[in-house]
Write a protein that holds these residues in place. Sequence first.
Motif, PDB file in Angstrom:
ATOM      1  N   LEU A   1      -5.815  12.214   4.280  1.00 58.22           N
ATOM      2  CA  LEU A   1      -5.698  10.842   2.921  1.00 58.22           C
ATOM      3  C   LEU A   1      -5.398  11.936   1.521  1.00 58.22           C
ATOM      4  O   LEU A   1      -5.947  13.122   0.905  1.00 58.22           O
ATOM      5  N   ALA A   2      -4.078  11.220   1.417  1.00 57.47           N
ATOM      6  CA  ALA A   2      -4.171  12.108   0.102  1.00 57.47           C
ATOM      7  C   ALA A   2      -4.816  10.791  -1.065  1.00 57.47           C
ATOM      8  O   ALA A   2      -4.037   9.934  -0.861  1.00 57.47           O
ATOM      9  N   GLY A   3      -4.605  11.333  -2.575  1.00 58.94           N
ATOM     10  CA  GLY A   3      -5.111  10.315  -3.281  1.00 58.94           C
ATOM     11  C   GLY A   3      -5.810  11.393  -4.848  1.00 58.94           C
ATOM     12  O   GLY A   3      -5.904  12.443  -4.953  1.00 58.94           O
ATOM     13  N   TRP A   4      -5.587  10.315  -5.686  1.00 56.46           N
ATOM     14  CA  TRP A   4      -6.580  10.937  -7.204  1.00 56.46           C
ATOM     15  C   TRP A   4      -7.293  11.243  -6.795  1.00 56.46           C
ATOM     16  O   TRP A   4      -8.407  10.667  -6.753  1.00 56.46           O
ATOM     17  N   CYS A   5      -8.256  12.442  -6.979  1.00 56.83           N
ATOM     18  CA  CYS A   5     -10.005  12.478  -7.596  1.00 56.83           C
ATOM     19  C   CYS A   5     -10.209  12.288  -8.960  1.00 56.83           C
ATOM     20  O   CYS A   5      -9.976  13.341  -9.036  1.00 56.83           O
TER      21      CYS A   5
ATOM     22  N   VAL B   1      -3.854   7.332  -2.721  1.00 55.64           N
ATOM     23  CA  VAL B   1      -1.915   7.047  -2.162  1.00 55.64           C
ATOM     24  C   VAL B   1      -0.856   6.924  -1.362  1.00 55.64           C
ATOM     25  O   VAL B   1      -0.053   6.754  -0.859  1.00 55.64           O
ATOM     26  N   ALA B   2      -1.660   7.523   0.103  1.00 53.88           N
ATOM     27  CA  ALA B   2      -0.765   8.187   0.748  1.00 53.88           C
ATOM     28  C   ALA B   2      -1.607   8.495   1.917  1.00 53.88           C
ATOM     29  O   ALA B   2      -2.735   9.142   1.584  1.00 53.88           O
ATOM     30  N   ILE B   3      -1.276   8.474   3.372  1.00 53.27           N
ATOM     31  CA  ILE B   3      -1.913   9.336   4.477  1.00 53.27           C
ATOM     32  C   ILE B   3      -0.513   9.302   5.582  1.00 53.27           C
ATOM     33  O   ILE B   3       0.462   9.064   5.797  1.00 53.27           O
ATOM     34  N   ALA B   4      -1.326  10.853   5.694  1.00 57.33           N
ATOM     35  CA  ALA B   4       0.044  12.142   6.362  1.00 57.33           C
ATOM     36  C   ALA B   4      -0.352  12.221   7.538  1.00 57.33           C
ATOM     37  O   ALA B   4      -1.714  12.198   7.513  1.00 57.33           O
TER      38      ALA B   4
ATOM     39  N   LEU C   1      -8.924   0.086   6.578  1.00 55.28           N
ATOM     40  CA  LEU C   1      -9.174  -0.396   5.518  1.00 55.28           C
ATOM     41  C   LEU C   1      -8.705   0.593   4.571  1.00 55.28           C
ATOM     42  O   LEU C   1      -8.084  -0.307   3.393  1.00 55.28           O
ATOM     43  N   VAL C   2      -8.899   1.974   4.951  1.00 54.36           N
ATOM     44  CA  VAL C   2      -7.810   2.611   4.015  1.00 54.36           C
ATOM     45  C   VAL C   2      -6.434   2.319   3.170  1.00 54.36           C
ATOM     46  O   VAL C   2      -5.826   1.849   2.561  1.00 54.36           O
ATOM     47  N   ARG C   3      -5.879   1.522   4.540  1.00 53.52           N
ATOM     48  CA  ARG C   3      -4.160   1.700   4.400  1.00 53.52           C
ATOM     49  C   ARG C   3      -4.712   0.080   3.298  1.00 53.52           C
ATOM     50  O   ARG C   3      -3.552  -0.172   2.536  1.00 53.52           O
TER      51      ARG C   3
END
Length: 235
Positions: free
Chosen positions: A181-185, A170-173, A140-142
């Motif tokens: 999980l990277a994202g704008w907080c 924005v992305a998964i590392a 679901l995240v993707r």
Amino acid sequence: MRRADRLFQIIQILRRARGPLTAEAVAVELETSKRTVYRDIAALIGQRVPIRGEAGFGYVLEGGFDLPPLMLTPDEIEAAVLGAQWVASRGDPALSQAARDLIAKIAVAVPERLRPHVLEPVAATPPNWRNTVDQIDMGLVRAWIRSGRKITLAYRDEQGRESARTIWPVAIAYHETTRILAGWCELREDFRHFRTDRVAGADFLDERFPERPGILRANWRRTLGRMPEKTLKTS
């Protein structure tokens, strides 16, 4: 290099390029002359390969063109299998299964003489002894990353303190033992990185964030060079 091999390589070079490529750039990679590249591209166009462009400007391979399936070199097979091995041992369950399926499909599809490169590769990834147990559905995240929708996380920091964070993902590392999980907080008004094994719960919102996913991802990449100390920090 045989001419047939060179024609194939020109298509591959144009396929992976993000913009027009000059004959000089192609010639440098192939270690040949620009005159040879001009002739080869003219021959490819004559064979109805959809290459657009002209001398001095650059060439682009238009979309919709493909070669016969799995015309792979031994090195390309090794690279694909090595990458799939890594994902199979370190990806979330859905990606791990997809990676194993990919290896099986490559083994069936390649010529028999190349099958040992799939079934008995000389390169291998080490086992991941501490595979992360995610508390969030990574499939679901993707999907939410691709569709540009928000996620609200119940997140625990290193001290176990929990906070609610609404992010624009924005992305998964994929690291050796963890996934990030990277994202704008929205709370911090900045990009943050969240370990997926510290996510206690998630609410997948229907609300889209205002920025296009591709632009937001590009902005995030630009910040990576200036934030080495807070790569894993959330506050």
